[in-house]
Design an enzyme around this catalytic site. Sequence first.
Site, PDB file in Angstrom:
ATOM      1  N   ALA A  44      96.330  42.748  40.038  1.00 52.42           N
ATOM      2  CA  ALA A  44      95.913  44.154  40.131  1.00 52.42           C
ATOM      3  C   ALA A  44      95.146  44.152  38.836  1.00 52.42           C
ATOM      4  O   ALA A  44      94.835  43.334  37.978  1.00 52.42           O
ATOM      5  CB  ALA A  44      97.041  45.039  39.950  1.00 52.42           C
ATOM      6  N   ARG A  47      98.013  44.386  34.232  1.00 50.22           N
ATOM      7  CA  ARG A  47      99.341  43.801  34.516  1.00 50.22           C
ATOM      8  C   ARG A  47     100.407  44.700  33.726  1.00 50.22           C
ATOM      9  O   ARG A  47     101.480  44.727  34.097  1.00 50.22           O
ATOM     10  CB  ARG A  47      99.244  42.401  33.777  1.00 50.22           C
ATOM     11  CG  ARG A  47     100.579  41.633  34.048  1.00 50.22           C
ATOM     12  CD  ARG A  47     100.418  40.308  33.360  1.00 50.22           C
ATOM     13  NE  ARG A  47     101.875  39.620  33.870  1.00 50.22           N
ATOM     14  CZ  ARG A  47     102.059  38.283  33.636  1.00 50.22           C
ATOM     15  NH1 ARG A  47     101.008  37.596  33.092  1.00 50.22           N
ATOM     16  NH2 ARG A  47     102.952  37.787  34.057  1.00 50.22           N
ATOM     17  N   GLU A 130      96.133  47.639  60.470  1.00 48.58           N
ATOM     18  CA  GLU A 130      96.829  48.698  60.983  1.00 48.58           C
ATOM     19  C   GLU A 130      96.989  50.066  59.749  1.00 48.58           C
ATOM     20  O   GLU A 130      96.744  51.307  60.238  1.00 48.58           O
ATOM     21  CB  GLU A 130      98.169  48.723  61.396  1.00 48.58           C
ATOM     22  CG  GLU A 130      99.186  49.652  61.977  1.00 48.58           C
ATOM     23  CD  GLU A 130      98.498  50.353  63.052  1.00 48.58           C
ATOM     24  OE1 GLU A 130      98.089  49.648  64.069  1.00 48.58           O
ATOM     25  OE2 GLU A 130      98.012  51.491  63.018  1.00 48.58           O
ATOM     26  N   LYS A 206      87.415  55.948  58.966  1.00 53.38           N
ATOM     27  CA  LYS A 206      88.160  55.757  59.686  1.00 53.38           C
ATOM     28  C   LYS A 206      87.926  56.039  61.333  1.00 53.38           C
ATOM     29  O   LYS A 206      88.346  55.148  62.299  1.00 53.38           O
ATOM     30  CB  LYS A 206      89.621  56.737  59.626  1.00 53.38           C
ATOM     31  CG  LYS A 206      90.206  56.480  58.194  1.00 53.38           C
ATOM     32  CD  LYS A 206      91.209  57.354  57.566  1.00 53.38           C
ATOM     33  CE  LYS A 206      91.864  57.090  56.455  1.00 53.38           C
ATOM     34  NZ  LYS A 206      92.570  58.350  55.846  1.00 53.38           N
TER      35      LYS A 206
END
Length: 429
Positions: A44, A47, A130, A206
Amino acid sequence: MSKTEWRIGVAGLGTVGGGLLNFLSDHPDFAPAGGRAIVTGVSARSRSRPRPFDISNLPWFDDPVALALSPDNNVFVELIGGSDGPAKAAVEAALNAGKAVVTANKALIAEHGAELAVLAEAKGVPLLFEAAVMGGTPAVKIMREALVGEEVKSVAGILNGTCNYILSEMDSGGRAFADVLAEAQRLGYAETDPTMDVGGFDAAHKISILAALAFGCAPNYAAAEIEGIDQVALLDIQLAKDLGYKIKLIASADRSADGVLVRVHPTLVAQNHPLAQAGGALNALFIEGTRIGRIYLQGPGAGSSPTAAAVAADIADVMTGAVRPVFQAPATTLKAFTPIDPAKSMCRAYLRFLVKDEPGVIAAVSETLAEAGVSIESFLQKPVGNADGVPIVLTTHAVAESVLAAAIDRIANLPSVLDRPRLLRIARI
Ligand code: HSE
């Protein structure tokens, strides 16, 4: 590495990444086809940032590309976000290394899905997304798998929860856009930079993905016509209500013999329509096909646990060994669709004019519309005027958008019209 040992690298530890780590630690036996799934590395931006979940025992990677290339994982989950930069570099690295990739990144798939699909299929690995559309509500698998034998004509719905929340609050609380947005940001619903959501771009990503799946094309985000909700006035929400409508941000993709029209617009929806009743941050979608008629889906479009459940469903597909084309057909055969010029499409419209309160104004507006060939369906004048003028509102019968635009230009130039007329489309669904 045993094939039944699914070693998962997770890049991006925000809302969805945290939800996924929680899910996998709460379900240590999650492996629908047997074997076991373990997180073998995380990455990420920071940390040390405080997080409501523990990463102290997980191997840390500063660089998501290094995580994507690590021999310690065989499934790479990308939850960083953004169409380019580290997300794209890491997904490409993982695919090139022959790893299955699961992502929630709608911008990446909408803008680069075609080329990534070619890469994934050349390597024989799944690229699954998904969670990129409607968060925890299944839409991608329905389009790609359940409806692969159907001829879909259109998909349309509410694909951005932040916008739906803002519009719903404006409607129920009588508050202006800026007030509700500020509150949504305070509560953490809306991003500090809400442009992707309120500008309509998130919904456009989307619907571009759904259009590709629905019509067997490559995603063509560049062809989407996009209007957000930042210009939706409380006055229009109130006037639309008087006419029997709610204003929703509707994303739609329609196919005709001429091509495909993909658009995102604030749209009037009849109050008794299911889309008008999908309030708060809900997402909702109509799919219309030649044989199935209509399917309606409604559910959460965001949120940590629901979206993580969608990511987990994709990980489950990887585990079961299902490898299908990334879209509806092999990637090398996919073509971008032919976009239809929106000016050639037909719509029913809501028009709001701010006019001087003086004799002959309504006649001038309606004569101009009649001369242009625009037929009025209903008309409303509210006594809410002041020195800045009075609003008049009308709805039209279906008319070509180019005809409507020309009529609006002429009305805008009438001396009694004080402001640029406001046009909102009325839903066809
Ligand atoms: N920001 C999105 C929304 C959720 O408000 O719907 C993630 O796509």
